[in-house]
Design an enzyme around this catalytic site. Structure first.
Site, PDB file in Angstrom:
ATOM      1  N   ASP A  41       0.819  -1.210   0.000  1.00 41.79           N
ATOM      2  CA  ASP A  41       0.000   0.000   0.000  1.00 41.79           C
ATOM      3  C   ASP A  41       0.856   1.265   0.000  1.00 41.79           C
ATOM      4  OD1 ASP A  41      -2.228  -1.567  -0.017  1.00 41.79           O
ATOM      5  OD2 ASP A  41      -2.572  -1.458   2.146  1.00 41.79           O
ATOM      6  N   LEU A  87     -19.119 -24.710 -25.485  1.00 43.36           N
ATOM      7  CA  LEU A  87     -18.835 -26.145 -25.500  1.00 43.36           C
ATOM      8  C   LEU A  87     -20.121 -26.951 -25.442  1.00 43.36           C
ATOM      9  CD1 LEU A  87     -15.952 -26.384 -22.873  1.00 43.36           C
ATOM     10  CD2 LEU A  87     -15.745 -26.592 -25.345  1.00 43.36           C
ATOM     11  N   GLU A 116      -9.472 -30.260 -17.380  1.00 49.45           N
ATOM     12  CA  GLU A 116      -9.315 -29.053 -16.563  1.00 49.45           C
ATOM     13  C   GLU A 116     -10.603 -28.843 -15.785  1.00 49.45           C
ATOM     14  OE1 GLU A 116      -8.488 -25.768 -19.215  1.00 49.45           O
ATOM     15  OE2 GLU A 116      -7.259 -27.104 -20.446  1.00 49.45           O
ATOM     16  N   LYS A 118     -13.797 -26.928 -14.649  1.00 55.51           N
ATOM     17  CA  LYS A 118     -14.644 -25.935 -15.307  1.00 55.51           C
ATOM     18  C   LYS A 118     -15.010 -24.894 -14.248  1.00 55.51           C
ATOM     19  CE  LYS A 118     -18.696 -25.701 -18.363  1.00 55.51           C
ATOM     20  NZ  LYS A 118     -19.074 -24.396 -17.940  1.00 55.51           N
ATOM     21  N   ASP A 120     -16.597 -21.833 -12.487  1.00 52.91           N
ATOM     22  CA  ASP A 120     -17.917 -21.219 -12.642  1.00 52.91           C
ATOM     23  C   ASP A 120     -17.809 -19.701 -12.502  1.00 52.91           C
ATOM     24  OD1 ASP A 120     -20.575 -21.050 -13.089  1.00 52.91           O
ATOM     25  OD2 ASP A 120     -21.199 -21.849 -11.140  1.00 52.91           O
ATOM     26  N   ARG A 139     -17.078 -12.345 -23.458  1.00 49.62           N
ATOM     27  CA  ARG A 139     -17.328 -13.250 -24.575  1.00 49.62           C
ATOM     28  C   ARG A 139     -18.450 -12.737 -25.482  1.00 49.62           C
ATOM     29  NH1 ARG A 139     -19.243 -18.232 -26.634  1.00 49.62           N
ATOM     30  NH2 ARG A 139     -21.102 -18.447 -25.477  1.00 49.62           N
ATOM     31  N   TYR A 227      -6.938 -20.324 -19.464  1.00 49.66           N
ATOM     32  CA  TYR A 227      -7.000 -21.721 -19.938  1.00 49.66           C
ATOM     33  C   TYR A 227      -6.924 -21.886 -21.453  1.00 49.66           C
ATOM     34  CZ  TYR A 227     -11.981 -20.346 -19.883  1.00 49.66           C
ATOM     35  OH  TYR A 227     -13.165 -19.682 -20.036  1.00 49.66           O
ATOM     36  N   LYS A 293     -10.341 -31.599 -23.164  1.00 57.85           N
ATOM     37  CA  LYS A 293      -9.860 -31.119 -24.463  1.00 57.85           C
ATOM     38  C   LYS A 293      -8.883 -32.132 -25.052  1.00 57.85           C
ATOM     39  CE  LYS A 293     -10.119 -26.458 -22.561  1.00 57.85           C
ATOM     40  NZ  LYS A 293      -9.396 -25.305 -21.997  1.00 57.85           N
ATOM     41  N   LYS A 317     -20.649 -31.827 -17.187  1.00 58.50           N
ATOM     42  CA  LYS A 317     -21.327 -30.999 -16.184  1.00 58.50           C
ATOM     43  C   LYS A 317     -21.671 -31.821 -14.948  1.00 58.50           C
ATOM     44  CE  LYS A 317     -23.315 -27.398 -17.084  1.00 58.50           C
ATOM     45  NZ  LYS A 317     -23.377 -26.008 -17.445  1.00 58.50           N
ATOM     46  N   CYS A 411     -43.562 -23.311  22.290  1.00 54.90           N
ATOM     47  CA  CYS A 411     -42.919 -24.480  21.700  1.00 54.90           C
ATOM     48  C   CYS A 411     -43.948 -25.250  20.866  1.00 54.90           C
ATOM     49  CB  CYS A 411     -42.360 -25.375  22.798  1.00 54.90           C
ATOM     50  SG  CYS A 411     -41.825 -26.982  22.197  1.00 54.90           S
ATOM     51  N   CYS A 414     -44.701 -28.772  22.905  1.00 51.39           N
ATOM     52  CA  CYS A 414     -45.362 -28.858  24.212  1.00 51.39           C
ATOM     53  C   CYS A 414     -46.101 -27.571  24.577  1.00 51.39           C
ATOM     54  CB  CYS A 414     -44.342 -29.192  25.291  1.00 51.39           C
ATOM     55  SG  CYS A 414     -43.227 -27.825  25.610  1.00 51.39           S
ATOM     56  N   CYS A 429     -37.005 -24.041  23.786  1.00 51.70           N
ATOM     57  CA  CYS A 429     -38.147 -24.438  24.581  1.00 51.70           C
ATOM     58  C   CYS A 429     -37.683 -24.481  26.035  1.00 51.70           C
ATOM     59  CB  CYS A 429     -38.630 -25.820  24.146  1.00 51.70           C
ATOM     60  SG  CYS A 429     -39.845 -26.484  25.299  1.00 51.70           S
ATOM     61  N   CYS A 434     -40.601 -31.207  28.113  1.00 53.17           N
ATOM     62  CA  CYS A 434     -41.016 -31.217  26.703  1.00 53.17           C
ATOM     63  C   CYS A 434     -40.633 -32.568  26.093  1.00 53.17           C
ATOM     64  CB  CYS A 434     -40.322 -30.092  25.937  1.00 53.17           C
ATOM     65  SG  CYS A 434     -40.668 -30.122  24.179  1.00 53.17           S
TER      66      CYS A 434
END
Ligand code: IVH
Length: 671
Positions: A41, A87, A116, A118, A120, A139, A227, A293, A317, A411, A414, A429, A434
Site C-alpha cells: 500500500d 462447448l 481441466e 470448469k 464457474d 465473450r 485456460y 480437451k 457438467k 414451543c 409442548c 423451549c 417437553c
C-alpha cells in the site's frame, strides 16, 4: 564521499511499477507474497502521488489504474479476432464415451486428453501486446463482446505486464471468478452495512465486471484463471499441445489452475470427473464441471467444429447443486436440547439427482437477515452429502403476497414458553418435560457428573421414554420393578440395580441436582456456587435476578437463565414432585467470609487440575473470599490452569495475566 544519485521521477515511477507488479504476481499467481500488504500500500501510495505530480508519467498499465481510474460511461463493442467458442455438454459417463468414440472415429486412432476444472465464472479475453495488457473483452455472442479493460485492470491477479520473454501478441482466454472466501467477506460487509446480499459468487463476479465505475469492480476482489489462447504470434517455439499451452501461459506469469491432468484414456477422464465431482467443495472457488480437451493442437485443428461447438472438447457438467423452488411453509423442529430449528417446506424439486421437499433454514436470525418469506421462490443448495439448505430468496420473483416468518412464542411440541436469549441466534423451549427434549434430559439427569444413576444411559433413557414410563425426570422415582419388567431385555437383577441407583441418587445434594436439571449455563461450577449461597432450592426459585447475580461468580446471563427456569410452572411442578419423592434439595450454606487470603481477587479455572474437581476448586476460592470468574479479562488476577487448558490459557498469556497451577493455588489459599 560517494553520493547516491536520486532517481528521476520517471525512473522512480518505473521502479515502483516493477516492484508493485512483481509483488502482485508473487501474491496472486505464485501464492508467495514477497512484501507485506502494508508495504504494498505504501509503494502504491508513493506511485499515486508521483503520478499526480507528473501526469505525463501515467501509463495505461500502471498499477494505480487498478483502483479507481475514470468511470467509463459505456462498454464499447469488443471484436474477437478469433471467436470465443462455447462447448457441448456431457452429463454422464455415456456422454463422455460418445464424445470419445467420435474423436477416435474422426482421428482414426485413440487420442489423449487434458482435463481441466470448469471454473464457474465468466469467460474473458485479454489482449497482450509485447507483454503489456492493452485491452480486454467479455465473450458476448462469441464474435463480439463488451470492452471492459478498466475493470479488468482492477483484478490483482491479472498481470498488467507479462515478464519477458513474451509473444509479440497474444489473446489470453480464461475465466474471471470470485473466490468463495471473498464472496463470504463481501456479503458479511454488505450485511453489516444493511445492504442486500449477493446470491452467489458467479453472479457477483459477472455483475462486478459490468460495473460502470472500476472502483466498484475493484471492491469485489475478482480473480482469474487462464485456460486458452486466441490470436497468438511471435515468440520462439509455439506449444503443440493444450498441456504445453497451459504450461506456457503459466510461464508467462498468468494464473493457471493447478488441478489439470493429461489422460491417456477416457476411463482416466471419467475418474478425474468423478474425483472432482466428489471433491468440489474442498476448493475455495466454485466449479460446475470438468472441461475435456484433445491434447494435440494439430489434431484439434483436424477435428474442427460442428456448428458452433468444437469437436475436440466437451464440458462434463456436474449434477446441479442448486435449484429454485417455492417456499410453501416454515416448520419448526425441537432438538433434544430444546433448540428450535426452523426448516423449509418446499415444492418438490430435483437437486443433485434426488427430490428435495425439505431443507434447513439455519436459524431464525438467518431467516430475518436474508429476508426469506413464505411464498417466496428460494434458491436451494446442497454441498456434498449434507442436507440441502435454503440459500436465500429470489427477490425478482417475489410475489405480491408473502408471509414473514414469526418467531414462535410457544414451543410447537409442548406449547410451553419459548426463550429468545438476546445474544443467541436460536430460541429454546423452556420446558424440562417437553417430549422432544425428554430423552436427552433423562440421560443428562442420570449421568455421572449429575445424579449418577448407573444403568440409565442412552439406551435405557430411550426405552423409558418409548414405554411412556418417564414423561419427566421426576417419573424416575415412580418406577417399580413391575413397571420396569415391561421393558425389553431387562432381567430382575438389572432392574433391581437401576432401582437401587435411583434410590441412591436422592442423597446427591442440591449442587448435583441443580446441574442435573439442565438449566442453561448451569453446569457443575455454577450449580455449586448457587447451592452454597442459597442452601435450598426454594430459596433459589424465589430469588430475583438481581439476587442471583449478586452471588460471587454468577453473571447476569446465568442469573437470567436461572430465574427464567424457575418462573416456568412446568419446571416448578417437576421440582415439587422431586421434593415429594425425598430427593435432597439442600446444601450446607457457605459461611460468609469477611476477609480471606483471596479477598478482592478474581481467579479463572481452566483445564483439569490433578487433585481438585472444578467444583471443589471453586468452593476453595470462594471460601477464601475470592471470586471465581468464567472468562479471562484484564481484571482477572490469576488463571489456574490444569491439563488440556485451552483458549483461556492463551488469552491469559496474551493479556499478561499470571498463570498458576494447582500447587500455586494451594499456596495462595494458605498465604
Ligand atoms: S475452454 C473451446 N476451459 O465454460 C474452448 N472453458 O461451457 C472454450 N470454462 O465459455 C472454453 N473453465 O466460460 C474452457 N478450463 C476451462 C473452463 C472453461 C470454465 C467456461 C467458459 C466457457 C464455458 C463453456
Amino acid at each position: 564521499m560517494a553520493t547516491t544519485k536520486q532517481p528521476s521521477p520517471g525512473e522512480r515511477a518505473r521502479e515502483l511499477r516493477e516492484q508493485l507488479e512483481d509483488a502482485n504476481r508473487r501474491y496472486h499467481v505464485l501464492d508467495d507474497p514477497a512484501i507485506p500488504d502494508a508495504r504494498y500500500d505504501e509503494l502504491l501510495h508513493e506511485l499515486v502521488l508521483l503520478e499526480e505530480a507528473h501526469p505525463e508519467l501515467v501509463t495505461a498499465d500502471s498499477p494505480t489504474q487498478r483502483v479507481g481510474g475514470a468511470p467509463s460511461s459505456e462498454f464499447p463493442p469488443y471484436r474477437h479476432e478469433i471467436p470465443m467458442l462455447s462447448l457441448a455438454n456431457a452429463f454422464d459417463e455415456a456422454g463422455l464415451r460418445a464424445f470419445d468414440a467420435r474423436v477416435v472415429k474422426l482421428a482414426g486412432a485413440p487420442a489423449a486428453y487434458v482435463c481441466e476444472l470448469k471454473i464457474d465464472g465468466l469467460a474473458i479475453s485479454l489482449r497482450y501486446e509485447r507483454g503489456a495488457l492493452v485491452s480486454a473483452g467479455t465473450r458476448g455472442d462469441g464474435e463480439t463482446g463488451e470492452e471492459v479493460t478498466p475493470n479488468i485492470r482492477t483484478i490483482r491477479d491479472i498481470p498488467a505486464r507479462l515478464p519477458a520473454p513474451v509473444p509479440a501478441r497474444i489473446d489470453v482466454r480464461g475465466e474471471v471468478y470470485l473466490k468463495k472466501g471473498d464472496f463470504e467477506k463481501l456479503n458479511a460487509s454488505r450485511a453489516a452495512a444493511g445492504h442486500a446480499l449477493f446470491a452467489n459468487p458467479r453472479n457477483t463476479a459477472a455483475g462486478g465486471l459490468r460495473q460502470k465505475d472500476p472502483r466498484l469492480t475493484a471492491g469485489r476482489r475478482l480473480s482469474f484463471f487462464a485456460y486458452a489462447a486466441g490470436a497468438f504470434d511471435g515468440a520462439g517455439r509455439r506449444p503443440i499441445s493444450q498441456s504445453e499451452l497451459l504450461d506456457a501461459l503459466e510461464a508467462m506469469g498468468l494464473p493457471v489452475n493447478p488441478h489439470r491432468h493429461r489422460c491417456a484414456t477416457i476411463d482416466e477422464v471419467r475418474d478425474f470427473c468423478a474425483k472432482w465431482e466428489a471433491e468440489r467443495d474442498s476448493l475455495d472457488y466454485e466449479i460446475d464441471g470438468v472441461v475435456i480437451k484433445v491434447d494435440d493442437l494439430a489434431l484439434q485443428a483436424k477435428l474442427g467444429y460442428a456448428a458452433k461447438d468444437p469437436r475436440w472438447a466437451i464440458a462434463f457438467k456436474f449434477r446441479a447443486q442448486e435449484a429454485r423452488t417455492k417456499l410453501l411453509d416454515i416448520g419448526i423442529n425441537v432438538s433434544r436440547s430444546g433448540k428450535l430449528n426452523p426448516y423449509a417446506v418446499l415444492e418438490p424439486v430435483q437437486l443433485g439427482g434426488v427430490t428435495v421437499r425439505m431443507a434447513t433454514l439455519h436459524n431464525e436470525a438467518d431467516i430475518v437477515r436474508k429476508d426469506i418469506r413464505i411464498g417466496d421462490t428460494v434458491t436451494v443448495r446442497r454441498a456434498g452429502d449434507v442436507i440441502p439448505y435454503v440459500a436465500g430468496p429470489v427477490l425478482e420473483l417475489r410475489p405480491k403476497k408473502t408471509r414473514t416468518f414469526e418467531l414462535p412464542e410457544r414451543c410447537p411440541v409442548c406449547h410451553s414458553k419459548v426463550d429468545h436469549p438476546p445474544d443467541d441466534v436460536f430460541s429454546y423451549c423452556t420446558n424440562v418435560a417437553c417430549p422432544s427434549q425428554l430423552r436427552e434430559r433423562i440421560r443428562h439427569y442420570c449421568s455421572r457428573g449429575a445424579m449418577d444413576i448407573e444403568g440409565v444411559g442412552d439406551v435405557m433413557a430411550n426405552a423409558l421414554v418409548d414405554a411412556k414410563l418417564c414423561r419427566d425426570v421426576a417419573d424416575l422415582y415412580d418406577l417399580t420393578g413391575q413397571r420396569m419388567s415391561l421393558l425389553p431385555r431387562m432381567g430382575e437383577r438389572s432392574i433391581q440395580n437401576v432401582l437401587d441407583a435411583i434410590e441412591g441418587s436422592k442423597r446427591r445434594g442440591l449442587a448435583r441436582l441443580l446441574s442435573a436439571l439442565g438449566i442453561r449455563y448451569v453446569g457443575g461450577q455454577n450449580a455449586s456456587l448457587l447451592a452454597g449461597e442459597f442452601g435450598a432450592i426454594d430459596a433459589i426459585a424465589a430469588a430475583s435476578e438481581d439476587e442471583l447475580s449478586a452471588v460471587n461468580g454468577i453473571g447476569p446471563q446465568i442469573a437470567e437463565s436461572v430465574a427464567f427456569f424457575f418462573r416456568q410452572p412446568s419446571n416448578l411442578a417437576v421440582v415439587e414432585r422431586l421434593g415429594r419423592h425425598g430427593v435432597d434439595m439442600t446444601a450446607p450454606r457457605r459461611p460468609r467470609v469477611a476477609a480471606g487470603p483471596l479477598s478482592g481477587k478474581t481467579l479463572v479455572l481452566t483445564g483439569a487440575l490433578p487433585n481438585l474437581t472444578r467444583e471443589a476448586a471453586t468452593e476453595l476460592i470462594v471460601a477464601a473470599g475470592g471470586k471465581a470468574g468464567s472468562a479471562v479479562s484484564k481484571k482477572t488476577d490469576y488463571v489456574v490452569a490444569g491439563d488440556e487448558a485451552g483458549s483461556k490459557l492463551a488469552k491469559a498469556e496474551s493479556l499478561g495475566v499470571p498463570v498458576i497451577d494447582e500447587a500455586g493455588l494451594r499456596k495462595l489459599l494458605s498465604s
